[in-house]
Design a protein around this motif. Structure first.
Motif, PDB file in Angstrom:
ATOM      1  N   ASP A   5      -1.121   0.432 -14.005  1.00 34.62           N
ATOM      2  CA  ASP A   5      -1.698   0.863 -13.833  1.00 34.62           C
ATOM      3  C   ASP A   5      -2.350   1.318 -13.283  1.00 34.62           C
ATOM      4  N   LEU A   6      -2.276   1.811 -11.390  1.00 41.16           N
ATOM      5  CA  LEU A   6      -3.556   0.906 -10.612  1.00 41.16           C
ATOM      6  C   LEU A   6      -4.042   2.261 -10.265  1.00 41.16           C
ATOM      7  N   ASP A   7      -5.502   1.801 -10.212  1.00 39.74           N
ATOM      8  CA  ASP A   7      -6.501   2.750  -9.693  1.00 39.74           C
ATOM      9  C   ASP A   7      -7.204   2.584  -8.244  1.00 39.74           C
ATOM     10  N   ALA A   8      -6.701   3.273  -7.296  1.00 39.83           N
ATOM     11  CA  ALA A   8      -6.722   2.501  -6.440  1.00 39.83           C
ATOM     12  C   ALA A   8      -7.314   3.807  -5.563  1.00 39.83           C
ATOM     13  N   PRO A   9      -8.378   4.393  -5.372  1.00 41.82           N
ATOM     14  CA  PRO A   9      -8.882   5.963  -4.462  1.00 41.82           C
ATOM     15  C   PRO A   9      -9.053   5.175  -2.675  1.00 41.82           C
ATOM     16  N   PRO A  10      -8.065   5.682  -1.898  1.00 42.16           N
ATOM     17  CA  PRO A  10      -7.997   6.404  -0.537  1.00 42.16           C
ATOM     18  C   PRO A  10      -9.526   5.733   0.140  1.00 42.16           C
ATOM     19  N   LEU A  11      -9.653   4.337   0.591  1.00 41.92           N
ATOM     20  CA  LEU A  11     -10.549   3.707   1.310  1.00 41.92           C
ATOM     21  C   LEU A  11     -10.587   3.771   2.811  1.00 41.92           C
ATOM     22  N   GLU A  12     -11.289   3.810   3.522  1.00 39.99           N
ATOM     23  CA  GLU A  12     -11.568   3.379   4.770  1.00 39.99           C
ATOM     24  C   GLU A  12     -11.474   1.834   5.356  1.00 39.99           C
ATOM     25  N   ARG A  13     -10.462   2.141   6.599  1.00 35.77           N
ATOM     26  CA  ARG A  13     -10.117   0.204   7.036  1.00 35.77           C
ATOM     27  C   ARG A  13     -11.107  -0.349   6.728  1.00 35.77           C
ATOM     28  N   LEU A  14     -10.771  -1.610   5.942  1.00 36.49           N
ATOM     29  CA  LEU A  14     -12.042  -2.690   5.924  1.00 36.49           C
ATOM     30  C   LEU A  14     -12.147  -3.834   6.488  1.00 36.49           C
ATOM     31  N   ASP A  15     -12.404  -4.802   6.729  1.00 31.49           N
ATOM     32  CA  ASP A  15     -12.546  -6.080   7.397  1.00 31.49           C
ATOM     33  C   ASP A  15     -11.430  -6.586   6.898  1.00 31.49           C
ATOM     34  N   PRO A  16     -10.282  -6.423   7.988  1.00 35.09           N
ATOM     35  CA  PRO A  16      -8.932  -7.491   7.512  1.00 35.09           C
ATOM     36  C   PRO A  16      -9.171  -8.551   6.841  1.00 35.09           C
ATOM     37  N   GLY A  17      -9.948  -9.332   6.744  1.00 34.56           N
ATOM     38  CA  GLY A  17      -9.774 -10.504   5.573  1.00 34.56           C
ATOM     39  C   GLY A  17     -10.573  -9.964   4.552  1.00 34.56           C
ATOM     40  N   VAL A  18     -11.037  -8.932   4.272  1.00 38.62           N
ATOM     41  CA  VAL A  18     -11.674  -8.452   2.871  1.00 38.62           C
ATOM     42  C   VAL A  18     -10.498  -7.890   2.367  1.00 38.62           C
ATOM     43  N   GLU A  19      -9.458  -6.468   3.013  1.00 37.08           N
ATOM     44  CA  GLU A  19      -8.184  -6.345   2.550  1.00 37.08           C
ATOM     45  C   GLU A  19      -7.009  -7.622   2.324  1.00 37.08           C
ATOM     46  N   SER A  20      -7.515  -8.755   2.803  1.00 39.22           N
ATOM     47  CA  SER A  20      -6.300  -9.860   2.856  1.00 39.22           C
ATOM     48  C   SER A  20      -6.854 -10.547   2.077  1.00 39.22           C
ATOM     49  N   THR A  21      -7.566 -10.869   1.220  1.00 39.65           N
ATOM     50  CA  THR A  21      -8.190 -11.490   0.088  1.00 39.65           C
ATOM     51  C   THR A  21      -8.060  -9.951  -1.253  1.00 39.65           C
ATOM     52  N   ALA A  22      -8.185  -9.411  -0.787  1.00 40.92           N
ATOM     53  CA  ALA A  22      -8.466  -8.114  -2.725  1.00 40.92           C
ATOM     54  C   ALA A  22      -6.695  -8.037  -2.547  1.00 40.92           C
ATOM     55  N   TYR A  23      -5.870  -7.900  -1.595  1.00 43.16           N
ATOM     56  CA  TYR A  23      -3.993  -8.085  -1.597  1.00 43.16           C
ATOM     57  C   TYR A  23      -4.071  -9.390  -2.874  1.00 43.16           C
ATOM     58  N   PHE A  24      -4.506 -10.725  -1.967  1.00 47.49           N
ATOM     59  CA  PHE A  24      -4.093 -11.504  -2.125  1.00 47.49           C
ATOM     60  C   PHE A  24      -4.442 -12.196  -3.665  1.00 47.49           C
ATOM     61  N   VAL A  25      -5.693 -11.531  -4.267  1.00 51.05           N
ATOM     62  CA  VAL A  25      -6.252 -11.153  -5.233  1.00 51.05           C
ATOM     63  C   VAL A  25      -5.286 -10.517  -6.478  1.00 51.05           C
ATOM     64  N   VAL A  26      -5.053  -9.438  -6.231  1.00 53.64           N
ATOM     65  CA  VAL A  26      -3.992  -8.702  -7.007  1.00 53.64           C
ATOM     66  C   VAL A  26      -2.185  -9.259  -6.822  1.00 53.64           C
ATOM     67  N   ALA A  27      -2.413  -9.821  -6.103  1.00 53.99           N
ATOM     68  CA  ALA A  27      -0.733 -10.112  -5.681  1.00 53.99           C
ATOM     69  C   ALA A  27      -0.349 -11.084  -6.875  1.00 53.99           C
ATOM     70  N   GLU A  28      -1.532 -12.498  -6.291  1.00 58.42           N
ATOM     71  CA  GLU A  28      -1.285 -13.497  -7.468  1.00 58.42           C
ATOM     72  C   GLU A  28      -1.502 -12.979  -9.219  1.00 58.42           C
ATOM     73  N   ALA A  29      -2.712 -12.148  -9.748  1.00 58.52           N
ATOM     74  CA  ALA A  29      -2.679 -11.999 -10.527  1.00 58.52           C
ATOM     75  C   ALA A  29      -1.779 -11.625 -11.299  1.00 58.52           C
ATOM     76  N   LEU A  30      -1.261 -10.822 -10.918  1.00 56.50           N
ATOM     77  CA  LEU A  30       0.299  -9.567 -11.288  1.00 56.50           C
ATOM     78  C   LEU A  30       1.375 -10.778 -10.589  1.00 56.50           C
ATOM     79  N   THR A  31       1.593 -11.997 -10.765  1.00 54.13           N
ATOM     80  CA  THR A  31       2.520 -12.862 -10.577  1.00 54.13           C
ATOM     81  C   THR A  31       2.210 -13.725 -11.749  1.00 54.13           C
ATOM     82  N   ASN A  32       1.011 -13.697 -12.123  1.00 60.76           N
ATOM     83  CA  ASN A  32       1.440 -14.885 -13.470  1.00 60.76           C
ATOM     84  C   ASN A  32       0.861 -13.594 -14.401  1.00 60.76           C
TER      85      ASN A  32
END
Length: 433
Positions: A333-360
């Motif tokens: 159940d994904l709740d991710a509203p549209p966001l303006e483009r953020l700093d690439p480092g922040v976007e990458s870290t947020a993506y890996f947090v979700v990816a690693e969490a879903l893998t676990n």
């Protein structure tokens, strides 16, 4: 709205200027008798204390003088706050409680702030006398000049004044004197706010330099050291996260795709040898090689999830998380509203947090559902992943989330895990922007 600049008058409304004029006036005028008291008590206590210190009587007197100076200094810090337009902190004095009587007695002697307080009490009269003279002169000039017409007629006129007829039967000298006092009153009234303001700032800045200057300097040094330590921790976390990710990727490639590619090469070699003698067997080997190719591609796609996907770079975090949720074997159940483009480092870290969490979640949680939430707040990005699985996750070294914690800390964020046994897991990452 009020904005204050150091050393200059604040930008205020007329009512605000009148209020500040009253604050500055009482600060300077009241400061004069206080400065006289602190000068007499400070000099007397210091002189008598030092002269009698050789027979030990002067030590308690000198310590009492320092404590008295501290009390006057604390009151002065409270007085200069409305003048400077900001809260003035009270410095931290060295604590001698719980120690022996002698150490409590000599404790103030070893704290430099006590001596700065005494120095201010002795020399504060210098800027105060200057400001007091200006403030008293400008207020007297303003009030006497603007009210001359109310009381000037009570002053007896000379014989020459009565011989010269003038306006309303009064002498011309009286008229000239009235105009002079009126012009003087207008001049003093027009410059009153600025003269009083600068007089108050002269005394307040002198007090600020002695009473909190050393404390603020130490605090700035402490803040700089904390920022340096935090930068070192982030750097160490980034290095650790990168090393862990590289080792994991190397191990996964060695155990998975590399072994399959070796077997694929062997199968293709055997098929090449069998094409002439046993075509059917060769075709079976080729078919098996195709199966190995598909499985290798699947494993490579799975490994590539640890690297920022093109969709994240091209379309942003929401699209990347949507694709990530669609590939998860557990309903998301994904709740991710549209966001303006953020700093690439922040976007990458947020993506890996979700990816690693879903893998676990898919591997270890035995969950029936997982919820992913991304929220933008004033100071950063909050990423939350929660499931209804068996729980038991931890950030401790040796657990699967330790590397993710390093990655989040390297980005300047904080990772928290709430995972009680049998109650599911809630992972929250706060990333600064």
């Amino acid at each position: 709205m009020t904005t204050t600049h150091a050393g200059a008058a604040p930008t205020r409304s007329p009512a605000g200027k009148l209020r500040q004029l009253g604050i500055d006036t009482q600060y300077v005028l009241l400061g004069f008798p206080i400065a006289l008291v602190t000068l007499v008590l400070g000099l007397t206590g210091f002189a008598v204390g030092v002269s009698t210190a050789v027979i030990w009587i002067g030590l308690p007197l000198l310590a009492g003088t320092l404590m008295m100076s501290r009390g006057f200094a604390m009151a002065e810090r409270a007085r200069i706050s409305p003048v400077l337009g900001r809260r003035i902190p009270q410095p931290i004095y060295r604590n001698s409680r719980g120690k022996g009587a002698f150490r409590r007695l000599v404790g103030p002697f070893t704290d430099g702030q006590y001596w700065l307080d005494l120095l201010h009490g002795v020399f504060r009269l210098v800027p105060n006398v200057l400001g007091f003279c200006f403030v008293l002169t400008w207020w007297a000039g303003t009030l006497s000049g603007l009210t001359w017409w109310l009381w000037g007629w009570t002053i007896p006129q000379g014989p020459n004044d009565q011989d010269l007829p003038g306006l309303l039967g009064l002498g011309s000298t009286y008229l000239n004197r009235s105009l002079f006092y009126l012009a003087m009153g207008v001049f003093f009234a027009g410059t009153l706010f600025w003269v009083v303001r600068w007089s108050a700032l002269l005394e307040a800045k002198f007090a600020q330099g002695l009473l909190i200057g050393a404390y603020e300097l130490r605090r700035q040094v402490t803040d700089a050291e904390e920022a340096r330590d935090l930068a070192r921790q982030q750097k160490a976390a980034a290095v650790s996260a990168e090393a862990v990710a590289l080792r994991k990727l190397e191990r996964d490639i060695h155990d998975g795709p590399q072994q399959r590619l070796v077997r694929l090469a062997m199968d293709l070699g055997r098929a090449e040898q069998k094409f002439a003698d046993d075509p059917e067997h060769a075709r079976a080997l080729v078919a098996e090689a195709l199966t190995q190719t598909r499985e290798t591609l699947d494993e490579l796609r799975a490994l590539s999830r640890g690297i920022a996907p093109p969709i994240l770079v091209d379309r942003g975090l929401q699209a990347a998380l949507t694709a990530l949720a669609g590939r998860c074997t557990v309903p998301v159940d994904l709740d991710a509203p549209p966001l303006e483009r953020l700093d690439p480092g922040v976007e990458s870290t947020a993506y890996f947090v979700v990816a690693e969490a879903l893998t676990n979640v898919a591997k270890h949680s035995h969950a029936n559902e997982v919820q992913v939430s991304v929220q933008r707040i004033a100071t950063g990005l909050i990423v939350t992943v929660s499931d209804d699985g068996v729980g038991g996750a931890s950030l401790a070294k040796g657990h699967g989330l330790a590397g993710l914690d390093d990655r989040v800390r390297a980005a300047g964020g904080v990772l928290a895990v709430d995972s009680r046994e049998g109650e599911g897991t809630r992972l929250t990452a706060a990333l600064p922007l």
